[in-house]
Design an enzyme around this catalytic site. Structure first.
Site, PDB file in Angstrom:
ATOM      1  N   GLY A 354      44.464  46.031  32.183  1.00 35.91           N
ATOM      2  CA  GLY A 354      44.223  45.410  33.474  1.00 35.91           C
ATOM      3  C   GLY A 354      44.206  43.906  33.364  1.00 35.91           C
ATOM      4  O   GLY A 354      44.232  43.341  32.270  1.00 35.91           O
ATOM      5  N   PRO A 355      44.159  43.225  34.485  1.00 33.46           N
ATOM      6  CA  PRO A 355      44.173  41.749  34.501  1.00 33.46           C
ATOM      7  C   PRO A 355      42.924  41.180  33.842  1.00 33.46           C
ATOM      8  O   PRO A 355      41.932  41.884  33.652  1.00 33.46           O
ATOM      9  CB  PRO A 355      44.202  41.418  35.998  1.00 33.46           C
ATOM     10  CG  PRO A 355      44.538  42.690  36.691  1.00 33.46           C
ATOM     11  CD  PRO A 355      44.084  43.804  35.827  1.00 33.46           C
ATOM     12  N   GLY A 357      39.375  39.386  33.367  1.00 33.33           N
ATOM     13  CA  GLY A 357      38.174  39.250  34.175  1.00 33.33           C
ATOM     14  C   GLY A 357      37.741  40.493  34.916  1.00 33.33           C
ATOM     15  O   GLY A 357      36.832  40.418  35.732  1.00 33.33           O
ATOM     16  N   VAL A 358      38.374  41.668  34.646  1.00 30.03           N
ATOM     17  CA  VAL A 358      37.960  42.881  35.371  1.00 30.03           C
ATOM     18  C   VAL A 358      36.861  43.635  34.635  1.00 30.03           C
ATOM     19  O   VAL A 358      36.412  44.673  35.101  1.00 30.03           O
ATOM     20  CB  VAL A 358      39.159  43.812  35.640  1.00 30.03           C
ATOM     21  CG1 VAL A 358      40.138  43.171  36.590  1.00 30.03           C
ATOM     22  CG2 VAL A 358      39.841  44.222  34.342  1.00 30.03           C
ATOM     23  N   LYS A 360      36.835  44.539  31.033  1.00 30.46           N
ATOM     24  CA  LYS A 360      37.267  45.478  29.986  1.00 30.46           C
ATOM     25  C   LYS A 360      36.365  45.396  28.761  1.00 30.46           C
ATOM     26  O   LYS A 360      35.912  46.408  28.239  1.00 30.46           O
ATOM     27  CB  LYS A 360      38.728  45.196  29.594  1.00 30.46           C
ATOM     28  CG  LYS A 360      39.715  45.319  30.744  1.00 30.46           C
ATOM     29  CD  LYS A 360      41.134  45.150  30.292  1.00 30.46           C
ATOM     30  CE  LYS A 360      41.471  43.756  29.825  1.00 30.46           C
ATOM     31  NZ  LYS A 360      41.368  42.723  30.875  1.00 30.46           N
ATOM     32  N   SER A 677      61.230  45.515  40.951  1.00 33.79           N
ATOM     33  CA  SER A 677      60.625  45.945  42.216  1.00 33.79           C
ATOM     34  C   SER A 677      60.991  45.029  43.381  1.00 33.79           C
ATOM     35  O   SER A 677      60.379  45.108  44.442  1.00 33.79           O
ATOM     36  CB  SER A 677      59.097  46.007  42.059  1.00 33.79           C
ATOM     37  OG  SER A 677      58.591  44.741  41.742  1.00 33.79           O
ATOM     38  N   LYS A 720      49.394  45.715  43.992  1.00 31.45           N
ATOM     39  CA  LYS A 720      50.225  45.087  45.022  1.00 31.45           C
ATOM     40  C   LYS A 720      49.598  45.232  46.401  1.00 31.45           C
ATOM     41  O   LYS A 720      49.661  44.322  47.238  1.00 31.45           O
ATOM     42  CB  LYS A 720      51.624  45.692  45.004  1.00 31.45           C
ATOM     43  CG  LYS A 720      52.414  45.328  43.738  1.00 31.45           C
ATOM     44  CD  LYS A 720      53.744  46.029  43.686  1.00 31.45           C
ATOM     45  CE  LYS A 720      54.520  45.659  42.408  1.00 31.45           C
ATOM     46  NZ  LYS A 720      55.803  46.362  42.314  1.00 31.45           N
TER      47      LYS A 720
END
EC number: 3.4.21.53
Length: 774
Positions: A354-355, A357-358, A360, A677, A720
């Site tokens: 994940g990005p 700062g989430v 982890k 995409s 998204k």
């Protein structure tokens, strides 16, 4: 052997003792029946029959407990001792055999037949006597148990039977063997038996002598080694080793024993200790061996923490530390449940993707706490040398184990939670590929025999719970990704960020800045403004920095005495954080021609991507700008080819590609952009520009396109969607095959957005283009 007359006389049983004829011996008698027998004999003719007990443990023997053959003896003297027992001096007369057994009131008497040795001698008897004397002389020289005077006494004897009896009485043989000689009435046979016993004793003495010499040599060698060691200590002291190594060696051996290593590792360690003892302290090799031994001893080989298998407690800890992240929490609780049922389970290998700062890393720490295990973190960002993982060989100067063994030493147990942080940031160069070395670490079928170049001995990693973190899964090699269970953490919604800021981030920052809850309060609408206008991220790291800035300014006002209590609202927020840094809801104010809202998935979460198409007179040249990658360039070529094949359906001039140059631009040209995409977004912008019809400002789209107009599925739907919601879009066009991903989108976002599922480009145009439904 001459047979003499029969006698009926008292019986004296002997325990552990035997009297031969012609022997004079003192006996101590204490049993009641034996003392009565002695008194009876003294009253008559002083004759008594001595017979040895078969079993010495029996206190009151009967006929079956005694040997039939004994010795007819004469009592020479009897003395009553103060303790009530008798001391008797007896002289053996002849061999005797019990014929009848008489049980009196208080003693036993027996009828015995007496036998006397034949005095006749022949040459064979003479030879046997000489052999016996020669053997006895050799025996006396070999042993110190018989004096030389005894041999002088025996050598003068002329009676062969008496000679055999006297020598047998001096031999250290069992009572049973002595009884056999007593029962041998034939003199020649008796002499042969004593010769055989003497020969056997001589062999035993020879063996004892050899063993003694061997032990002596061993002791001499040990003493020599001790002397040499003492010399070595003295030499080492002279060379500068003040203390010497003896104490250190003992301590090392003790620590090796306490470590409880596997047998093969302990064997290697003891071998190294032996080498270390022989190498001078001043030698460079001494430090290398000592360092290696220290690593072998300090790395855990058997010590493990006991798992706290309490699912309710684990769930409570995970919910306390993290808001949301339901999938990850569910997976950890499943692991605990299975381990509780099976009581043994190989450590799973999870990858939290994940990005930034989430949460982890902090999530991995909470997992360790919920399991009751030690936590150790190793950062892999920038690692490009295989030796960083596997260690260096000991032949190199400054060699050390790899980061895995270093982490295990830090943990101190064989079953920690081991965080491999930023596993996607590893690279490679001429020194090897560290991601390939990680394959063995993360393969459940191989990591129970992990090989570190420095340690050399196989190390068991199968009980370790590995957790890896990554921002970009595409940067992880396929074989390595295959060994991990990927759990995606896409980012937080605005509502989740508000909860996290209120319950976790702000209380922590207030504590770190020395404030109290009463001195600083932040309203909920202020939290929303910070999230919308001062941060743009999937995680909450930037949000925490903004809260830290508010706490710093508050601390200054409190210390200076200007304020005692502050409440942050949307009105006074700019006074603390300055002007707004971002615009919330970047959707255009009006519909525009040739501008399509694309949705992108970046390392910091979801974002919107405006794709602009401009037409200018020319000869059909296609110009792509905005630092696009190869995949997006191919998507643009595919979209253009599709539009050219559909000119009639969309009412586009057939020769547009000959009259116009087409410029496709994606803003923020300094930022690299790539991914499969953007196909339908580029195609929509092209059709809008060529038909001169605007695209709806509130519509965002994502999906790849084929030459025939099919819309292909993409990834990162949740991220998204979050980016689209933050940008203020209300309608999202997704590929039909991504319908399954809608369940991952938070309910609060799903309620605000309208999702259109398209399988063909025609459906996209109907929704996105103003008037496209016509």
């Amino acid at each position: 052997m001459k047979k003499q007359s029969e006698y009926t006389i008292p019986l004296l049983p002997l325990r552990g003792l035997l009297v031969y004829p012609t022997m004079v011996l003192h006996l101590d008698v204490g049993r009641e029946m034996s003392m009565q027998a002695l008194e009876k004999a003294m009253m008559e003719d002083h004759l008594i029959f001595l017979s040895t007990q078969i079993d010495t443990n029996i206190d009151d023997p009967i006929r079956e407990d005694l040997y039939e053959v004994g010795t007819l003896t004469k009592i020479k003297q009897m003395l009553k001792l103060p303790n009530g027992t008798f001391r008797v001096l007896v002289e053996g007369l002849n061999r005797g055999k019990i014929e009848q057994f008489h049980e009196q009131d208080d003693y036993f008497s027996v009828t015995v037949t007496s036998y006397e040795d034949d005095s006749h001698k022949d040459i064979e008897l003479e030879a046997l006597m000489r052999t016996l004397l020669e053997y006895f002389e050799q025996y006396i020289k070999m042993t110190k148990k018989v004096s030389a005077e005894t041999f002088a006494t025996v050598a003068d004897m002329d009676e062969p039977g008496r000679l055999a009896d006297i020598i047998a009485s001096h031999l250290p043989i069992k009572i049973k063997e002595k009884q056999e000689i007593l029962e041998t009435f034939d003199i020649k046979e008796r002499l042969q038996k004593v010769i055989a016993i003497l020969n056997n004793e001589k062999e035993i003495l020879n063996l004892e002598k050899k063993i003694g010499q061997r032990v002596k040599r061993s002791m001499e060698r040990t003493q020599k080694e001790y002397y040499l060691r003492e010399q070595m200590k003295a030499i080492q002291k002279e060379l500068g080793d003040k203390e010497g190594k003896s104490g250190e060696i003992e301590q090392l051996l003790k620590r090796i024993e306490e470590t409880n290593m596997p047998e093969h590792v302990e064997k290697a360690a003891l071998k190294e200790v032996d080498r270390y003892e022989k190498v001078p302290t001043s030698s460079a090799e001494s430090a290398v061996i000592r360092n290696y031994l220290e690593w072998l001893i300090t790395v855990p080989w058997s010590h493990a923490t006991k798992d706290d298998l309490n699912i309710e407690k684990a769930e409570r800890i995970l919910n306390r530390d993290h808001y949301g992240l339901e999938k990850v929490k569910e997976r950890v609780l499943e692991y605990l449940a299975v381990q509780q049922l099976t009581e043994s389970l190989r450590g799973p290998i999870l990858c939290l993707a994940g990005p930034p700062g989430v949460g982890k890393t902090s999530l991995a720490r909470s997992i360790a706490e919920s399991l009751g295990r030690k936590f150790v973190r190793v950062s892999l960002g920038g690692v490009r040398d295989e030796s960083e993982i596997r260690g260096h060989r000991r032949t190199y100067v400054g060699a050390m184990p790899g980061r895995i063994i270093q982490g295990m030493k830090k943990a101190g147990t064989i079953n920690p939670v081991f965080l491999l942080d930023e596993i996607d940031k590893m690279s490679n160069d001429f020194r090897g590929d560290p991601s390939s070395a990680m394959l063995e670490v993360l393969d459940p079928e191989q990591n129970h025999h992990f090989s570190d170049h420095y340690i050399e001995e196989p190390y068991d990693l199968s009980k370790v719970m590995f957790i890896a973190t990554a921002n970009d899964l595409s940067a992880i090699p396929g074989p390595l990704r295959d060994r991990m269970e990927i759990i995606t953490i896409p980012g937080y919604t605005e509502l989740e960020k508000t909860h996290i800021a209120k319950d976790h981030l702000l209380p922590r920052q207030i504590k770190e800045h020395g404030l109290t809850k009463s001195q600083l309060q932040v309203r909920e609408e202020a939290f929303q403004m910070i999230i919308r206008y001062y941060t743009r991220e999937a995680g909450v790291r930037s949000l925490e920095r903004q809260l830290a800035a508010i706490c710093r300014k508050t601390a200054k006002l409190v210390v200076s005495g200007k304020k005692k209590r502050l409440i942050i609202t949307e009105k006074n927020l700019e006074g603390f954080l300055g002007k707004r840094k971002f615009h919330y809801g970047q959707a255009d104010a009006e519909d525009q021609i040739g501008v399509a809202n694309g949705l992108a998935y970046t390392t910091v979460g979801g974002d919107t991507l405006q794709i602009e198409v401009s037409l200018s007179p020319g000869k059909g040249k296609l110009l792509l700008t905005g630092k696009l990658g190869d995949v997006m360039k191919e998507s643009a070529q595919t979209a253009l080819s599709y539009v050219r094949s559909k000119v009639k359906e969309y009412g586009i001039e057939e020769d547009f590609h000959e009259n116009f140059d087409i410029h496709i631009h994606v803003p923020e040209g300094a930022v690299p952009k790539d991914g499969p995409s953007a196909g339908i977004t580029i195609a929509s912008a092209l059709i809008s520009a060529l038909t001169n019809k605007p695209l709806r400002k509130e519509v965002g789209m994502t999906g790849e396109i084929t030459l025939r107009g099919r819309v292909l599925p993409i990834g990162g739907v949740k991220e998204k969607s979050l980016g689209a919601h933050q940008a203020g879009l209300t309608t999202i066009i997704l590929p039909k095959e991504n319908e399954k991903d809608l369940d991952d989108i938070p309910e609060s976002i799903r309620d605000d957005l309208k999702f259109i599922l398209a399988s063909h480009m025609d459906e996209v145009i109907q929704i996105a283009l103003v008037g496209g439904e016509k």
